[in-house]
Scaffold this active site. Sequence first.
Site, short mmCIF file in Angstrom:
data_model
loop_
_atom_site.label_atom_id
_atom_site.label_comp_id
_atom_site.label_asym_id
_atom_site.label_seq_id
_atom_site.Cartn_x
_atom_site.Cartn_y
_atom_site.Cartn_z
N HIS A 67 0.81 -1.32 0.13
CA HIS A 67 0.01 -0.13 -0.05
C HIS A 67 0.78 1.23 0.05
O HIS A 67 0.24 2.35 -0.15
CB HIS A 67 -0.90 -0.03 1.25
CG HIS A 67 -1.97 -1.18 1.21
ND1 HIS A 67 -2.54 -1.29 0.14
CD2 HIS A 67 -2.22 -2.11 1.95
CE1 HIS A 67 -3.67 -2.20 0.27
NE2 HIS A 67 -3.35 -2.71 1.53
N ASP A 117 -2.71 -10.46 -2.30
CA ASP A 117 -3.40 -9.98 -1.04
C ASP A 117 -4.81 -9.59 -1.44
O ASP A 117 -5.23 -9.34 -2.34
CB ASP A 117 -2.54 -8.83 -0.58
CG ASP A 117 -2.96 -8.25 0.79
OD1 ASP A 117 -2.43 -8.78 1.91
OD2 ASP A 117 -4.07 -7.31 0.76
N ASP A 130 -5.10 -12.46 3.72
CA ASP A 130 -6.35 -12.14 4.21
C ASP A 130 -7.39 -12.30 3.17
O ASP A 130 -8.62 -11.80 3.33
CB ASP A 130 -6.45 -10.59 4.41
CG ASP A 130 -5.36 -9.69 3.35
OD1 ASP A 130 -4.96 -10.67 2.52
OD2 ASP A 130 -4.81 -8.47 3.48
#
Length: 377
Positions: free
Chosen positions: A181, A224, A310
């Site tokens: 990110h 992810d 995740d």
Amino acid sequence: MLILHDPETLRHNTVELLGSRLIGALECPARVESILQAIGSTSQHILKIINVDNDAETTTHAVLRNTHDHGYLEHLEYSHADWISAGHISENESILPECFPTFKLPSVDCSNSRGSARINIPKDRFARTGFYAFDMSTGIMKDTYKSAVASANLAVTAATLVSENRALSAVFGLCRPPGHHCDTTKAGGYCYINNCVVAAEILLSRQNLSSAICDSSIVILDLDFHHGNGTQSYFYDRKVRYISLHGQDEYPYYSGSESERGEGPGEGYNHNFPLPLKTSAERYSEVLGKALNLCTSAGPRYLVLSLGFDTFHLDPLGSFDLQTHDYANVGYQVARTALAHGIQTIILLEGGYVLEKLGSNVSSFLAGWARATAELT
Ligand code: SP5
Ligand code: ZN
């Protein structure tokens, strides 16, 4: 599989604002401890403990300075001590931003950053934290910078090892904090330094290439649950392929649509696969197959895999429906593709927040990887 870990990565332990609550960050040291425990119980993998103080650190600092904003790096390194000396926090507290530079102003300074207009760096230390962040899940505590550098150093080491040894088919860096990110000027989404950018630039520099010129020797695949806005943005105008499978309309909310295809020289090199709530393992595997076809299309030598767990059905920050055994298929599918095409893989850990299951999910992925390796070598 060669797996890299540095105990320094366990020092970072901060807070986040989740919903309206200030809580201990879900991205916590116990994540990596869960993985270490799980892989420790099988003899199939080699765990190598790296110390950030070794030779590679010089390379790491050099690549950080070449890829990340210098003011931002200084902020990561010194802001916590600065807040302490000003008496704003105590040793064990974290810094969080209070105000973000989203205003449209007549005077902007574009000189110190690529791509986006920058507002002048604020003098106020509280404001500065907002200048160098884009959300409130990325606190800075006393050891954040050390851990972030150790994490990036694992990416550097993984990339270096793979490029020095053609016979090494994959190296997995247990990076934390994660990286995808971070856009190299701002922290966000638990990320401070973009490890994937760092690994990719090492791979390119070791071939005397740079991402600024045409290059198809590396490809980045981001698995992810969240879109890797930082990685996408770094390579957006470069001919380095970035491919992501992620939750549609989920964090980081403002990026990840199919229409983001890259720009300028990078046009056509960016591929997003946003997937709906409750995406099943079958559907995920189907889309992963498409993504892997894109990965191999230009005959790359290296795959940088941003790997988050995740996507797990119980993850508090995700909404897909993958179960522990499904990660074996993910590992198998990626490894088969990479091995069949002679591609070496650098795997970097991103998210995954179910502490009790993270270790088994990683082990499952590794078992799938090992099965493909046994079949193809
Ligand atoms: C590396 C990484 O996985 N970073 C993710 C950071 C996400 N932080 C904010 C998430 C806000 C989620 N809101 C609730 C979604 C429940 N499905
Ligand atoms: Zn994530």
